[in-house]
Design a protein around this motif. Sequence first.
Motif, PDB file in Angstrom:
ATOM      1  N   SER A 238       0.875  -1.174   0.000  1.00  0.00           N
ATOM      2  CA  SER A 238       0.000   0.000   0.000  1.00  0.00           C
ATOM      3  C   SER A 238       0.917   1.230   0.000  1.00  0.00           C
ATOM      4  N   PRO A 239       0.381   2.423  -0.326  1.00  0.00           N
ATOM      5  CA  PRO A 239       1.220   3.625  -0.262  1.00  0.00           C
ATOM      6  C   PRO A 239       1.842   3.818   1.132  1.00  0.00           C
ATOM      7  N   GLU A 240       1.091   3.489   2.183  1.00  0.00           N
ATOM      8  CA  GLU A 240       1.613   3.661   3.553  1.00  0.00           C
ATOM      9  C   GLU A 240       2.798   2.725   3.787  1.00  0.00           C
ATOM     10  N   ARG A 241       2.639   1.472   3.345  1.00  0.00           N
ATOM     11  CA  ARG A 241       3.718   0.494   3.524  1.00  0.00           C
ATOM     12  C   ARG A 241       4.943   0.923   2.702  1.00  0.00           C
TER      13      ARG A 241
ATOM     14  N   ASN B 210      -3.293  -7.380  -5.637  1.00  0.00           N
ATOM     15  CA  ASN B 210      -2.429  -6.212  -5.860  1.00  0.00           C
ATOM     16  C   ASN B 210      -2.736  -5.621  -7.223  1.00  0.00           C
TER      17      ASN B 210
ATOM     18  N   ALA C  47      -2.540   6.283  -6.407  1.00  0.00           N
ATOM     19  CA  ALA C  47      -2.264   6.384  -4.968  1.00  0.00           C
ATOM     20  C   ALA C  47      -0.781   6.219  -4.678  1.00  0.00           C
ATOM     21  N   VAL C  48      -0.192   5.175  -5.239  1.00  0.00           N
ATOM     22  CA  VAL C  48       1.218   4.923  -4.942  1.00  0.00           C
ATOM     23  C   VAL C  48       2.099   5.927  -5.689  1.00  0.00           C
TER      24      VAL C  48
END
Length: 356
Positions: free
Chosen positions: A49-52, A111, A117-118
């Motif tokens: 994810s973008p956060e990861r 995925n 987003a990313v």
Amino acid sequence: MWRDRRLCDLLGVTHPIIQAPMAGSDTAALAAAVANAGGLGSIGCAMMSPERFRAVYAEARAVTNRALNMNFFAHRAPGDDEQKAARARALLAPFFMEFDLGEVPEVAETNFPFGEAVFEAVLEARPRVVSFHFGLPGARFVAALKQAGTVILSTATTPAEARDLEARGVDAIIAQGWEAGGHHGYYLDPKGSQTGTMALVPQIVDAVGVPVIAAGGIADGRGIAAALALGAAGVQIGTAFLTTAEAGISAPHRAALLASDGSDTRPTRAFSGRPARGVVNRYMAAMAAHEDDLPDFPLMNTVTGPLRKASAGAGSPDFIALWSGQAVGLNREATAAELVETLVDETRAAMARLAG
Ligand SMILES: Cc1cc2nc3c(=O)[nH]c(=O)nc-3n(C[C@H](O)[C@H](O)[C@H](O)COP(=O)(O)O)c2cc1C
């Protein structure tokens, strides 16, 4: 010692040696160690994810200020096929029972191809290098990344793919041969190419003007010297880094790699829906007859995910994706820095031998 400096200058590295991105098997520690040893460290972000992505990039950045490569998948979204999905779930049901895993999950996308987003997170992080597998994302993304000063790499498995990538603006091309471990990065021909690295690299070198990076079956300095002799400006090495101390693979995967001489590897669609090379295990053998009948990439990942996890948890290699290239018999156990140093020394020795 590197007479061809194109890749070192482009990537900002001492040695034209790239530790391949290996989503799920690399780590921030591995990439940082390779970077600090003078190579290009890569992190496979396809399942993040973008956060990861932000967290992992920060983790690597805390240990190195050298160039890093963040890697993404640019695959086409999969087609829906209810019959294939139902068949895959039925095929896997007995294995789920063995591990007491309950119902096989519905087939769904786990995925997603590189998207908005990313992209925002990557633009913020501004890694020196971004590489793609399975083609390239839309022209808008490529243009914006280049505008931000990011070096763009992608994988070609044929001269036609290499020409296509060059026309779409990549700065260097990874020529990935059939020997390679993990997913084959083809994207133009729906069946993919089976050309080996030795035959592929010089044909791609002749087809494009940008630097070419050889990948697939390279595991020591002899392989690196051979790739340079074929006209490559550098190499991308995956499998050889899997048995370094910093790699993030399970104990059964590590043991399978150390026991293999490469003759027991083959590509399979049975884990993800796209061909990827690994050491044959019980699951691959059981699914061999159904290879052409499975849901598209990455849909198969949903149904194999719980099995892989349970198998690794039980210490069994039977249902793990034992990704490996054909040169795995040359693998060594070392730290990533030791491996980079050994590769450089061996290349120097191989080139001196050739110079007579
Ligand atoms: C465990 C594993 C995972 C991989 N995952 C990725 C990935 O996420 N992205 C990518 O571009 N290539 C991936 N690859 C392919 C590598 O980039 C490279 O083409 C390959 O490792 C070269 O062949 P070798 O394994 O014989 O060195 C993976 C390879 C392995 C072995």
